[in-house]
Design a protein around this motif. Structure first.
Motif, PDB file in Angstrom:
ATOM      1  N   GLN A 147      -5.490   2.446  -0.817  1.00  0.00           N
ATOM      2  CA  GLN A 147      -4.945   1.510   0.172  1.00  0.00           C
ATOM      3  C   GLN A 147      -6.027   0.529   0.599  1.00  0.00           C
ATOM      4  N   GLN A 148      -7.222   1.091   0.914  1.00  0.00           N
ATOM      5  CA  GLN A 148      -8.309   0.224   1.372  1.00  0.00           C
ATOM      6  C   GLN A 148      -8.764  -0.716   0.252  1.00  0.00           C
ATOM      7  N   GLU A 149      -8.799  -0.174  -0.962  1.00  0.00           N
ATOM      8  CA  GLU A 149      -9.210  -0.989  -2.100  1.00  0.00           C
ATOM      9  C   GLU A 149      -8.249  -2.160  -2.300  1.00  0.00           C
TER      10      GLU A 149
ATOM     11  N   HIS B  54      -5.011  -4.869  11.269  1.00  0.00           N
ATOM     12  CA  HIS B  54      -6.323  -5.115  10.670  1.00  0.00           C
ATOM     13  C   HIS B  54      -6.324  -6.314   9.738  1.00  0.00           C
TER      14      HIS B  54
ATOM     15  N   MET C 271      -6.117  -3.475  -0.151  1.00  0.00           N
ATOM     16  CA  MET C 271      -6.150  -4.435   0.955  1.00  0.00           C
ATOM     17  C   MET C 271      -7.394  -5.310   0.885  1.00  0.00           C
ATOM     18  N   ALA C 272      -8.536  -4.709   0.465  1.00  0.00           N
ATOM     19  CA  ALA C 272      -9.758  -5.500   0.329  1.00  0.00           C
ATOM     20  C   ALA C 272      -9.580  -6.555  -0.761  1.00  0.00           C
TER      21      ALA C 272
ATOM     22  N   HIS D  72      -5.672   0.920  16.769  1.00  0.00           N
ATOM     23  CA  HIS D  72      -5.195   1.998  15.902  1.00  0.00           C
ATOM     24  C   HIS D  72      -3.957   2.595  16.521  1.00  0.00           C
TER      25      HIS D  72
ATOM     26  N   LEU E 144      -2.697  -0.892   9.890  1.00  0.00           N
ATOM     27  CA  LEU E 144      -3.093  -1.812   8.825  1.00  0.00           C
ATOM     28  C   LEU E 144      -2.649  -3.237   9.152  1.00  0.00           C
TER      29      LEU E 144
ATOM     30  N   THR F 198       0.809  -1.232   0.000  1.00  0.00           N
ATOM     31  CA  THR F 198       0.000   0.000   0.000  1.00  0.00           C
ATOM     32  C   THR F 198       0.836   1.273   0.000  1.00  0.00           C
TER      33      THR F 198
ATOM     34  N   ILE G 258      -5.438   6.979   0.562  1.00  0.00           N
ATOM     35  CA  ILE G 258      -6.080   6.148   1.581  1.00  0.00           C
ATOM     36  C   ILE G 258      -7.198   5.285   0.986  1.00  0.00           C
ATOM     37  N   GLY G 259      -7.875   5.825  -0.030  1.00  0.00           N
ATOM     38  CA  GLY G 259      -8.925   5.043  -0.684  1.00  0.00           C
ATOM     39  C   GLY G 259      -8.351   3.851  -1.430  1.00  0.00           C
TER      40      GLY G 259
END
Lengths: 331, 264
Positions: free
Chosen positions: B170-172, B200, B174-175, B247, B197, B162, B167-168
């Motif tokens: 990164q989440q995409e 998580h 990781m998903a 966090h 992360l 990532t 940040i968007g």
């Protein structure tokens, strides 16, 4: 699809190459003669006996040699660019040219039998690359190809110095050496084709076989290794095959410049950089380019012939600049 | 399907950059490798991939592997995958089939199918003919993952997947990685600098420092303010949210005194 298009261009180039010359042959007569010889179709009206001799013993072998040499130089240029991941790599990079030049100069300066000149050039070319390769590997630090390139530069400089010295010793040979270095496609019947064909065929076949692996090398050594490719082994085999091709091309036609650089680069602009397409297309387009350059070389100043290397560089250099400008704009 | 590292050490000349590291990543789980810069995270990945000479053993799905057999079991996405200019996305993804092909063989229908499926999974069909060099960071990461999917492996090795993404994205990304792990039963080992992360996504977190494995366990046990202070020299709070995810929040706003002195 591209293969069909470039293949068609190659066929047209072959027909032009056979048709154009002091005694012009019509395309229909050429096709008729091919049909008669290969398909057994009676051609009417056939070629006269002297026309048939021109076709089969002068023009056709020369065009076949042009296709082989041009295709070989373009494919090995593309392969070198892939192996070194360097767009300016050309097949003469590692000392092929200097080695072949020295070999041929030895043959000419010591006034050996001229039929030995191709052999000496061939051996010189292989020896030049062999020296660069072993020097590069003994010097090398890490896994970069930089050491190999530098060794190539050193070997080429040394061999060229030796060649120039020999040439100066015997000023009478200067003109002949110079003509050889500029490159030409002269044939005595099928002799040159027979001489070079086995090596060219094997080398080009290996390059074709490795075209996909060259794409993997474009990912860099680490990623290629992580995909199960033995990078050093592949590099060695591709360099050996490209060297064999270049050495045999140089042996029969001298140092024809620029084909190995401009043909692959023009193709890259048309079809992208994948070697899966680039290598086969280079064989066809390189051959077509050289055959057409040869047509110009022998028709611009009839009956004299210009060295073909002059034509390829004269057209090639401006074209190359154009290609670089276009490529620069695209990125 | 699992990944086992047994007493792996790597030397660079006189310097030991990875020192006797052992760890097991169980099948279908994710392990995050964390640690400060220069801790040996990437070197650990490179040793597992056979890209660097090492002592000790690496067992993939229970056995040591030759390069080619390893490539059929493990896919690698480096921090900045090479993107050759002029290569199309579909040509790039198809290179994932390399370990399944002989040097001379052509791609079969089966290979073409695997490539197409990988592109669909990563939602790349619309980008198929794009030049990989022109992609955005998030797209490039999806393309690299698609190549790994086309490789049809059991184990995925990711070096800072990532880093450099917004940040968007990164989440995409990781998903997508987590989706792949579940759908295909992959074993995942990823390095990261993002300690939040790491907690998580990973069942297990490994902390490396100066080439040594310092801690190995659940994120809550490995990523504590004390351990982060010791090995990163950072002052952080660990805050748990209502889902029990922790966090990592930096506490220090002004630069540390030592850094101030050196910059003046």
């Amino acid at each position: 699809m591209w293969l069909v298009g470039v293949g068609a261009v190659a066929v047209v180039a072959v027909l032009i190459g056979i048709a154009v010359g002091p005694a012009s042959l019509s395309v229909s007569a050429i096709l008729g003669a091919f049909g008669e010889r290969w398909l057994g179709i009676e051609a009417s009206p056939g070629l006269s006996q002297s026309q048939a001799a021109i076709l089969w013993e002068i023009r056709f072998p020369r065009v076949v040699l042009g296709m082989l040499v041009g295709g070989g130089l373009a494919a090995s240029g593309a392969a070198y660019q892939g192996v070194f991941r360097n767009p300016l790599a050309d097949p003469f990079l590692l000392g092929v040219a200097a080695g072949a030049g020295l070999g041929a100069t030895i043959g000419i300066v010591f006034d050996l039998n001229r039929s030995l000149v191709p052999l000496l050039a061939f051996v010189g070319a292989l020896a030049g690359v062999g020296a660069a390769y072993f020097l590069g590997y003994s010097l090398r630090t890490g896994r970069s190809t930089g050491a190999l390139l530098l060794a190539g530069v050193a070997v080429a400089a040394f061999l060229t110095a030796t060649q120039t010295y020999l040439q100066q010793l015997n000023a009478d040979a200067l003109r002949e050496v110079y003509a050889w270095i500029l490159g030409r496609l002269t044939t005595t019947g099928w002799h040159e084709v027979r001489l070079a064909l086995p090596y060219l065929a094997v080398g080009i076949a290996v390059l074709l076989a490795y075209r996909r692996t060259l794409d993997v090398l474009a990912l860099g050594d680490e990623e290629a290794t992580s995909l199960g490719v033995n990078v050093n082994q592949v590099r060695t085999i591709v360099i050996a095959a490209a060297t064999l091709v270049t050495a045999s091309a140089v042996a029969v036609s001298g140092l024809i410049a620029f084909v190995g650089i401009i043909v692959p680069h023009i193709l890259r602009l048309m079809v992208g950089t994948s070697y899966r397409r680039l290598i086969p297309l280079s064989v066809l387009a390189g051959g077509a380019f050289l055959v057409l350059a040869d047509v110009m070389a022998r028709s611009v100043q009839q009956p004299a012939e210009l060295p073909i290397g002059v034509i390829t560089a004269f057209i090639g250099a401006p074209f190359f600049v154009l290609v670089l400008r276009t490529a620069g704009r695209a990125t | 399907m699992s990944l086992e590292v047994r007493s792996v050490s790597v030397d660079a000349g006189p310097v030991r950059i990875l020192d006797d590291v052992s760890l097991t990543v169980h099948a279908e789980t994710t392990t995050a490798v964390v640690g400060p810069n220069g801790a040996g995270k990437t070197t650990l990945l490179r040793a597992i991939l056979g890209l660097v000479a090492h002592s000790g053993d690496v067992l993939i799905d229970g056995r040591t592997r030759t390069a080619r057999s390893r490539a059929r079991a493990v896919a690698y996405v480096p921090q900045r995958p090479e993107r050759p200019p002029g290569m199309t996305v579909v040509d790039y993804v198809s290179l994932g089939r390399t370990p399944h092909l002989g040097y001379f063989s052509r791609e079969s229908d089966r290979d073409v199918l695997a490539v197409r499926e990988a592109m669909t999974v990563m939602d790349l069909s619309a980008l198929a003919m794009r030049d990989v060099a022109t992609l955005s960071g998030g797209e490039a990461q999806r393309v690299a993952l698609a190549r790994a999917v086309a490789q049809e492996v059991t184990t995925l090795i990711l070096d800072e997947p990532t880093t450099g993404l917004d940040i968007g994205r990164q989440q995409e990304v990781m998903a997508l990685i987590d989706g792949l792990r579940r759908a295909r039963g992959l074993t995942v080992l990823a390095t990261t600098h993002d300690l939040t992360l790491a907690g998580h996504i990973a069942e297990q977190v490994v902390l490396l420092s100066e080439g040594k494995l310092i801690h190995h366990g659940r994120a809550a046990d490995v990523i504590t303010p004390e351990i982060v202070a010791t090995h990163y020299g950072a002052d952080v709070s660990v805050v748990a949210d209502e889902d029990g995810h922790q966090h990592i929040v930096p506490r220090r706003i002004s630069p540390p005194k030592a850094a101030e002195e050196t910059t003046i």
